[in-house]
Motif scaffolding. Structure first.
Motif, PDB file in Angstrom:
ATOM      1  N   UNK A   1      56.227  -5.736 -50.671  1.00  0.00           N
ATOM      2  CA  UNK A   1      57.481  -5.493 -49.965  1.00  0.00           C
ATOM      3  C   UNK A   1      58.635  -6.248 -50.621  1.00  0.00           C
ATOM      4  N   UNK A   2      58.447  -7.519 -50.932  1.00  0.00           N
ATOM      5  CA  UNK A   2      59.525  -8.312 -51.525  1.00  0.00           C
ATOM      6  C   UNK A   2      59.879  -7.784 -52.917  1.00  0.00           C
ATOM      7  N   UNK A   3      58.927  -7.150 -53.589  1.00  0.00           N
ATOM      8  CA  UNK A   3      59.207  -6.536 -54.884  1.00  0.00           C
ATOM      9  C   UNK A   3      60.048  -5.272 -54.757  1.00  0.00           C
ATOM     10  N   UNK A   4      60.352  -4.854 -53.511  1.00  0.00           N
ATOM     11  CA  UNK A   4      61.269  -3.748 -53.304  1.00  0.00           C
ATOM     12  C   UNK A   4      60.665  -2.482 -52.747  1.00  0.00           C
TER      13      UNK A   4
ATOM     14  N   UNK B   1      47.927   3.236 -69.154  1.00  0.00           N
ATOM     15  CA  UNK B   1      47.820   2.684 -67.808  1.00  0.00           C
ATOM     16  C   UNK B   1      47.946   1.166 -67.812  1.00  0.00           C
ATOM     17  N   UNK B   2      48.427   0.611 -66.710  1.00  0.00           N
ATOM     18  CA  UNK B   2      48.471  -0.825 -66.527  1.00  0.00           C
ATOM     19  C   UNK B   2      47.113  -1.300 -66.053  1.00  0.00           C
ATOM     20  N   UNK B   3      46.573  -2.343 -66.681  1.00  0.00           N
ATOM     21  CA  UNK B   3      45.211  -2.753 -66.390  1.00  0.00           C
ATOM     22  C   UNK B   3      45.055  -3.595 -65.153  1.00  0.00           C
ATOM     23  N   UNK B   4      46.039  -4.436 -64.845  1.00  0.00           N
ATOM     24  CA  UNK B   4      45.885  -5.387 -63.753  1.00  0.00           C
ATOM     25  C   UNK B   4      47.122  -5.391 -62.878  1.00  0.00           C
ATOM     26  N   UNK B   5      46.920  -5.544 -61.582  1.00  0.00           N
ATOM     27  CA  UNK B   5      48.028  -5.553 -60.632  1.00  0.00           C
ATOM     28  C   UNK B   5      49.071  -6.600 -61.003  1.00  0.00           C
ATOM     29  N   UNK B   6      50.325  -6.172 -61.103  1.00  0.00           N
ATOM     30  CA  UNK B   6      51.450  -7.067 -61.357  1.00  0.00           C
ATOM     31  C   UNK B   6      52.198  -7.232 -60.043  1.00  0.00           C
ATOM     32  N   UNK B   7      52.137  -8.409 -59.412  1.00  0.00           N
ATOM     33  CA  UNK B   7      52.643  -8.527 -58.047  1.00  0.00           C
ATOM     34  C   UNK B   7      54.150  -8.514 -57.905  1.00  0.00           C
ATOM     35  N   UNK B   8      54.903  -9.080 -58.867  1.00  0.00           N
ATOM     36  CA  UNK B   8      56.346  -9.139 -58.654  1.00  0.00           C
ATOM     37  C   UNK B   8      57.072  -9.277 -59.978  1.00  0.00           C
ATOM     38  N   UNK B   9      57.843  -8.257 -60.314  1.00  0.00           N
ATOM     39  CA  UNK B   9      58.736  -8.331 -61.468  1.00  0.00           C
ATOM     40  C   UNK B   9      58.092  -8.918 -62.717  1.00  0.00           C
TER      41      UNK B   9
END
Length: 516
Positions: free
Chosen positions: A119-122, A476-484
């Motif tokens: 959510x905070x990531x937008x 594809x992106x391999x790993x979850x990027x949580x914020x920016x």
């Protein structure tokens, strides 16, 4: 952490059944069944809009942006965000902003701190009931609001939307949502192609004059019912294969068998997705949607073997779509914000809901605010037997339930209770440990990352699509990027805590049930 082979085998049939969540087989309405009537001279934006294939605000289709709505349903876990990010993390809209999407969140097996971060990531967080039940009772809908606010710090005012599990809703569901203060529902199907004169691919509309979609399926709807002034329906727009109206594909279309075939076919699916997009683009620019259950395409979920060819195909579709002019990938709330106040593409430069801003907080501040570098070491591990989770708002004594969505908080010896988010502060600036808002409304600082597109240059294409020509496939992106761009490895959960990856693996068996 690996699950025993026997458990993985048990998961497989559950995932196969999950593919049936949100499918349609033909038209769900007709003009006769709808009996819809709305006077646009009396029903005016921003509070009222008639169900119509024509763009809102009287705009010409050539002046209208083409919106691709991206949504995800069910539990939020690291592996579901991995799945979403392999399609969105490398993309930008024409104004240079990272893509925002809507997560219709159910709480069984959800990791609350990841909801906060997302959510905070937008991104938009919306309601999908607590335990994933169709035609839900009041406590399932409102309990979800309470728990998301209490344990993920999502402002109640920000949870505007709802999607019914299995797309199973009733007139009572719509009435409940309106009475509960929701802005919109997005459970109804647009099931007739835009090339058909009787298309039900309407722009989002209010229920001042009743429903116009799903009239053949939802008892008591349509023919002027239900009357819910100011409450919006955002239809879910189907793709259509070579069978036309007899070949609709709604949620997770890549799981379907195209053209009456006996198995999924990535090439055929890509073809009909492009054809349907083009039909919308060349007609009245009605939105199109990618409505996903992320678990099906996760490469980090134990027991799921997502076909790389399918992942590449979806990225290829998005690459191609973003190379068309004036295409924006958006959340449901961004789409609705534009419909309520439609502006032509020449004025999108100043349209706030499509802009992007990052909260500016001193890097040395340790605060539970959904930004991993700030909250490292502050998260609580709630070690419940059936599914543990993390939160920065204090573990409850018992796991939240429909009957008790906000249980009494555990308070470890020598510590103070974590304070819940108040209505006069925002998640990124709230300190639940200190119990204070770190800014006031005129002091909160955000860094606007939008790039100017100008009144004469709004017809830009999106960026970050892998750098190739139209039709190229992004990696594809391999790993979850949580914020920016912050790495997930930056999390510190404290001594004795499980890692988030272990939490995800532990929940692999029971988590499969959340999509059924």
């Amino acid at each position: 952490m690996r699950l025993p082979q026997a458990l993985l085998l048990l998961i497989a049939p559950l995932l196969a059944l999950a593919g049936d969540d949100g499918g349609i087989t033909g038209p769900t309405t007709s003009p006769e069944a709808a009996g819809y009537n709305c006077d646009p001279s009396k029903c005016k934006l921003p509070k009222c809009n008639c169900a119509s294939a024509d763009p809102p605000g009287g705009l010409s289709p050539n002046d209208v942006p083409m919106f691709v709505v991206f949504t995800a349903d069910d539990a939020v876990q690291s592996y579901t965000l991995d799945s979403v990010n392999q399609f969105l993390a490398h993309r930008k809209n024409p104004n240079g902003c990272a893509i925002k999407m809507t997560y219709y969140t159910s709480l069984n097996y959800t990791n609350y701190t990841l909801v906060t971060d997302w959510y905070v990531a937008g991104n938009e967080i919306a309601d999908h009931t607590m335990t994933h039940v169709g035609d839900p009772p009041k406590n399932e809908v409102q309990g979800n609001l309470i728990a998301l606010n209490a344990l993920a710090g999502i402002p109640l005012s920000s949870i505007q939307g709802f999607r019914a599990p299995f797309l199973n809703y009733s007139v009572n569901t719509l009435k409940l949502l309106a009475e509960s203060g929701f802005t919109y529902d997005s459970s109804a199907s647009a099931s007739i192609p835009v090339t058909d004169p009787n298309t039900d691919a309407y722009w989002p509309y209010t229920l001042d004059n009743g429903m116009a979609n799903d009239c053949l399926q939802v008892e008591g709807s349509c023919k002027g019912q239900p009357v819910l002034p100011g409450f919006w329906e955002i239809p879910m727009y189907a793709f259509f294969d070579n069978l036309g109206v007899a070949g609709p594909h709604l949620m997770d279309p890549w799981l379907d068998n195209p053209n009456g075939g006996s198995k999924p076919n990535d090439s055929a699916t890509l073809e009909y997705m492009k054809n349907t997009f083009t039909a919308h683009y060349n007609a009245k620019r009605q939105p199109i949607g990618l409505y996903t259950h992320p678990i099906h395409l996760s490469t980090t979920y134990p027991g799921v073997n997502a076909p790389k060819s399918t992942i590449d195909m979806i990225n290829q579709f998005l690459d191609w779509a973003q190379n068309q002019q004036n295409v924006w990938i958006v959340s449901s709330e961004q789409l609705l914000a534009w419909v309520q106040n439609p502006v032509p593409v020449s004025q999108l430069d100043s349209f706030e809901p499509l802009k992007c801003a990052t909260p500016q907080i001193d890097s040395s501040v340790k605060i539970c605010n959904g930004m991993p570098d700030h909250e490292a070491g502050l998260l609580s591990h709630c070690a419940f037997d059936d599914f543990p989770f993390y939160t920065c708002y204090g573990c409850p004594e018992i796991q939240p339930t429909v009957g008790n969505p906000n249980p009494k908080q555990q308070v470890p010896d020598g510590q103070q209770a974590r304070m819940r988010l108040p209505s006069n502060c925002t998640t990124a600036f709230w300190d639940p440990i200190g119990g204070k808002c770190t800014c006031s409304s005129d002091q909160c600082k955000f860094n606007d990352q939008s790039r100017p597109i100008g009144p004469n240059g709004a017809n830009l294409t999106g960026g970050g699509t892998g750098g190739g020509a139209a039709g190229s496939s992004a990696s594809p992106t391999g790993t979850y990027v949580p914020f920016n761009g912050a790495s997930f490895s930056g999390f510190s959960f404290g001594a004795g805590s499980l890692t988030a990856a272990a939490v995800a693996a532990f929940g692999a068996l029971v988590g499969a049930w959340t999509v059924l």
